[in-house]
Design a protein around this motif. Sequence first.
Motif, PDB file in Angstrom:
ATOM      1  N   VAL A 172       0.806  -1.224   0.000  1.00  0.00           N
ATOM      2  CA  VAL A 172       0.000   0.000   0.000  1.00  0.00           C
ATOM      3  C   VAL A 172       0.842   1.279   0.000  1.00  0.00           C
ATOM      4  CG1 VAL A 172      -1.590   1.367   1.416  1.00  0.00           C
ATOM      5  CG2 VAL A 172      -2.079  -1.048   0.970  1.00  0.00           C
ATOM      6  N   PRO A 173       1.881   1.415   0.864  1.00  0.00           N
ATOM      7  CA  PRO A 173       2.615   2.692   0.907  1.00  0.00           C
ATOM      8  C   PRO A 173       3.252   3.078  -0.415  1.00  0.00           C
ATOM      9  CG  PRO A 173       3.116   1.363   2.843  1.00  0.00           C
ATOM     10  CD  PRO A 173       2.364   0.478   1.905  1.00  0.00           C
ATOM     11  N   GLN A 174       3.714   2.087  -1.168  1.00  0.00           N
ATOM     12  CA  GLN A 174       4.371   2.391  -2.440  1.00  0.00           C
ATOM     13  C   GLN A 174       3.371   2.875  -3.487  1.00  0.00           C
ATOM     14  OE1 GLN A 174       7.534  -0.775  -3.255  1.00  0.00           O
ATOM     15  NE2 GLN A 174       6.413  -1.617  -1.513  1.00  0.00           N
ATOM     16  N   LEU A 175       2.179   2.317  -3.480  1.00  0.00           N
ATOM     17  CA  LEU A 175       1.153   2.754  -4.423  1.00  0.00           C
ATOM     18  C   LEU A 175       0.676   4.165  -4.068  1.00  0.00           C
ATOM     19  CD1 LEU A 175      -0.968  -0.517  -4.731  1.00  0.00           C
ATOM     20  CD2 LEU A 175       0.919   0.236  -6.188  1.00  0.00           C
ATOM     21  N   ARG A 176       0.510   4.423  -2.771  1.00  0.00           N
ATOM     22  CA  ARG A 176       0.066   5.758  -2.340  1.00  0.00           C
ATOM     23  C   ARG A 176       1.148   6.807  -2.593  1.00  0.00           C
ATOM     24  NH1 ARG A 176      -3.214   3.835   3.055  1.00  0.00           N
ATOM     25  NH2 ARG A 176      -5.176   3.402   1.970  1.00  0.00           N
ATOM     26  N   ALA A 177       2.413   6.408  -2.417  1.00  0.00           N
ATOM     27  CA  ALA A 177       3.502   7.354  -2.650  1.00  0.00           C
ATOM     28  C   ALA A 177       3.564   7.800  -4.106  1.00  0.00           C
ATOM     29  CB  ALA A 177       4.835   6.721  -2.244  1.00  0.00           C
ATOM     30  N   ALA A 178       3.040   6.965  -4.996  1.00  0.00           N
ATOM     31  CA  ALA A 178       3.004   7.308  -6.420  1.00  0.00           C
ATOM     32  C   ALA A 178       1.781   8.146  -6.778  1.00  0.00           C
ATOM     33  CB  ALA A 178       3.031   6.028  -7.259  1.00  0.00           C
ATOM     34  N   GLY A 179       0.957   8.472  -5.769  1.00  0.00           N
ATOM     35  CA  GLY A 179      -0.150   9.383  -5.985  1.00  0.00           C
ATOM     36  C   GLY A 179      -1.485   8.748  -6.298  1.00  0.00           C
ATOM     37  N   HIS A 180      -1.588   7.443  -6.098  1.00  0.00           N
ATOM     38  CA  HIS A 180      -2.819   6.746  -6.427  1.00  0.00           C
ATOM     39  C   HIS A 180      -3.689   6.512  -5.189  1.00  0.00           C
ATOM     40  CE1 HIS A 180      -1.427   6.029 -10.494  1.00  0.00           C
ATOM     41  NE2 HIS A 180      -0.289   5.561 -10.001  1.00  0.00           N
ATOM     42  N   GLY A 181      -4.970   6.317  -5.406  1.00  0.00           N
ATOM     43  CA  GLY A 181      -5.848   5.876  -4.340  1.00  0.00           C
ATOM     44  C   GLY A 181      -5.665   4.384  -4.122  1.00  0.00           C
ATOM     45  N   VAL A 182      -5.649   3.947  -2.873  1.00  0.00           N
ATOM     46  CA  VAL A 182      -5.429   2.535  -2.564  1.00  0.00           C
ATOM     47  C   VAL A 182      -6.449   2.104  -1.521  1.00  0.00           C
ATOM     48  CG1 VAL A 182      -3.738   0.772  -1.981  1.00  0.00           C
ATOM     49  CG2 VAL A 182      -2.960   2.952  -2.927  1.00  0.00           C
ATOM     50  N   HIS A 183      -7.148   1.008  -1.827  1.00  0.00           N
ATOM     51  CA  HIS A 183      -8.250   0.562  -0.983  1.00  0.00           C
ATOM     52  C   HIS A 183      -8.156  -0.949  -0.764  1.00  0.00           C
ATOM     53  CE1 HIS A 183      -9.960   4.530  -1.813  1.00  0.00           C
ATOM     54  NE2 HIS A 183      -9.587   4.322  -3.058  1.00  0.00           N
ATOM     55  N   PRO A 184      -7.321  -1.380   0.193  1.00  0.00           N
ATOM     56  CA  PRO A 184      -7.278  -2.809   0.531  1.00  0.00           C
ATOM     57  C   PRO A 184      -8.592  -3.196   1.208  1.00  0.00           C
ATOM     58  CG  PRO A 184      -5.940  -1.544   2.060  1.00  0.00           C
ATOM     59  CD  PRO A 184      -6.414  -0.574   1.023  1.00  0.00           C
ATOM     60  N   LEU A 185      -9.135  -4.331   0.812  1.00  0.00           N
ATOM     61  CA  LEU A 185     -10.479  -4.707   1.239  1.00  0.00           C
ATOM     62  C   LEU A 185     -10.466  -6.047   1.957  1.00  0.00           C
ATOM     63  CD1 LEU A 185     -13.580  -4.248   1.133  1.00  0.00           C
ATOM     64  CD2 LEU A 185     -13.553  -5.372  -1.110  1.00  0.00           C
ATOM     65  N   THR A 186     -11.126  -6.112   3.107  1.00  0.00           N
ATOM     66  CA  THR A 186     -11.375  -7.380   3.787  1.00  0.00           C
ATOM     67  C   THR A 186     -12.771  -7.860   3.418  1.00  0.00           C
ATOM     68  OG1 THR A 186      -9.929  -6.892   5.662  1.00  0.00           O
ATOM     69  CG2 THR A 186     -11.679  -8.495   6.037  1.00  0.00           C
ATOM     70  N   LEU A 187     -12.871  -9.090   2.959  1.00  0.00           N
ATOM     71  CA  LEU A 187     -14.159  -9.664   2.582  1.00  0.00           C
ATOM     72  C   LEU A 187     -14.918 -10.158   3.811  1.00  0.00           C
ATOM     73  CD1 LEU A 187     -12.978 -11.708  -0.538  1.00  0.00           C
ATOM     74  CD2 LEU A 187     -14.112  -9.464  -0.528  1.00  0.00           C
ATOM     75  N   SER A 188     -16.226 -10.255   3.687  1.00  0.00           N
ATOM     76  CA  SER A 188     -17.089 -10.679   4.790  1.00  0.00           C
ATOM     77  C   SER A 188     -16.657 -12.026   5.355  1.00  0.00           C
ATOM     78  CB  SER A 188     -18.541 -10.784   4.314  1.00  0.00           C
ATOM     79  OG  SER A 188     -19.055  -9.522   3.955  1.00  0.00           O
ATOM     80  N   GLY A 189     -16.608 -12.101   6.684  1.00  0.00           N
ATOM     81  CA  GLY A 189     -16.287 -13.351   7.367  1.00  0.00           C
ATOM     82  C   GLY A 189     -14.818 -13.548   7.666  1.00  0.00           C
ATOM     83  N   LEU A 190     -13.968 -12.595   7.253  1.00  0.00           N
ATOM     84  CA  LEU A 190     -12.523 -12.741   7.405  1.00  0.00           C
ATOM     85  C   LEU A 190     -11.944 -11.614   8.256  1.00  0.00           C
ATOM     86  CD1 LEU A 190     -11.827 -13.631   3.682  1.00  0.00           C
ATOM     87  CD2 LEU A 190     -11.682 -15.216   5.617  1.00  0.00           C
ATOM     88  N   ALA A 191     -10.783 -11.918   8.899  1.00  0.00           N
ATOM     89  CA  ALA A 191     -10.039 -10.908   9.674  1.00  0.00           C
ATOM     90  C   ALA A 191     -10.978 -10.147  10.596  1.00  0.00           C
ATOM     91  CB  ALA A 191      -9.270  -9.990   8.727  1.00  0.00           C
ATOM     92  N   GLU A 192     -11.004  -8.817  10.481  1.00  0.00           N
ATOM     93  CA  GLU A 192     -11.845  -8.026  11.386  1.00  0.00           C
ATOM     94  C   GLU A 192     -13.333  -8.196  11.102  1.00  0.00           C
ATOM     95  OE1 GLU A 192     -10.944  -5.154   7.964  1.00  0.00           O
ATOM     96  OE2 GLU A 192      -9.950  -6.809   8.998  1.00  0.00           O
ATOM     97  N   LYS A 193     -13.679  -8.894  10.004  1.00  0.00           N
ATOM     98  CA  LYS A 193     -15.088  -9.186   9.687  1.00  0.00           C
ATOM     99  C   LYS A 193     -15.407 -10.662   9.902  1.00  0.00           C
ATOM    100  CE  LYS A 193     -15.196  -5.526   6.181  1.00  0.00           C
ATOM    101  NZ  LYS A 193     -15.418  -5.224   4.734  1.00  0.00           N
ATOM    102  N   ARG A 194     -14.648 -11.314  10.738  1.00  0.00           N
ATOM    103  CA  ARG A 194     -14.799 -12.757  10.947  1.00  0.00           C
ATOM    104  C   ARG A 194     -16.126 -13.089  11.626  1.00  0.00           C
ATOM    105  NH1 ARG A 194      -9.820 -13.345  14.999  1.00  0.00           N
ATOM    106  NH2 ARG A 194      -9.179 -11.634  13.643  1.00  0.00           N
ATOM    107  N   GLY A 195     -16.464 -14.404  11.569  1.00  0.00           N
ATOM    108  CA  GLY A 195     -17.623 -14.908  12.299  1.00  0.00           C
ATOM    109  C   GLY A 195     -18.937 -14.775  11.562  1.00  0.00           C
ATOM    110  N   VAL A 196     -18.898 -14.771  10.219  1.00  0.00           N
ATOM    111  CA  VAL A 196     -20.134 -14.684   9.437  1.00  0.00           C
ATOM    112  C   VAL A 196     -20.251 -15.927   8.565  1.00  0.00           C
ATOM    113  CG1 VAL A 196     -21.519 -13.226   7.885  1.00  0.00           C
ATOM    114  CG2 VAL A 196     -19.810 -12.188   9.374  1.00  0.00           C
TER     115      VAL A 196
END
Length: 233
Positions: free
Chosen positions: A21-45
């Motif tokens: 992410v930092p390298q893409l943002r440093a180049a001036g782009h928008g960066v949106h890493p996404l967690t899908l439902s049921g995983l990581a901080e969205k776990r338990g679904v």
Amino acid sequence: MANFVLVAGARLGSWAWDDVVPQLRAAGHGVHPLTLSGLAEKRGVPAAGQQTHVQDIVDEVERRDLREVVLVGHSYSGIPAGQAAGRIGDRLAHMVFLDSSVPADGESFVSAWPDGGAMVRASIADNGGFWPVAPAAHFEGHGLTHEQITRLVDGSTPHPGATLTEPAVLEAPLDDLPVTYIKCTLGDPEPSDDVAKLLTSARWRLVEMDTGHWPMLSRPRELAQILLDTAGA
């Protein structure tokens, strides 16, 4: 400016892209890493299915009103990302399949497995509807350090099983999309037959990385540069 939407593979969340992410943002782009439902901080679904994950991606793009989207689907997430790419219309600038599966209409993630996914289905049934976290040995031989493997194991969460067994629904043929397929060649140098067929399309191109299946950890700078080159194409 491109808007990168980054979706990691099975059992992983947005954290998997932290070194990219930092390298893409440093180049001036928008960066949106996404967690899908049921995983990581969205776990338990456990009710999350494959179309839930497709909608997660579409919703992220539409909620943020993103344009010039470079959608990156890694491993399993090529399946929902490939479907979402056909649903976001002219918001999509480019689709990147990162050493990933690609969706086939009416087929599931496990359909192409040698046993038709029987072992995965049995594992899901034995684990309350989830595909359990992989052991450290699963990540060996992929150019990862001990510390990187530990990050993968510690950050992984059980994966909602229905997302792996439900069929894909394609609204646009994949060979009509502008696509870069990144093949990680360490241990598995050739694209699968379905990917090789799609690579005959004039709108698809192949980029190879001499590393294993998790290049966002093993080669983040090289991966970021490939993504930046894709955005500039």
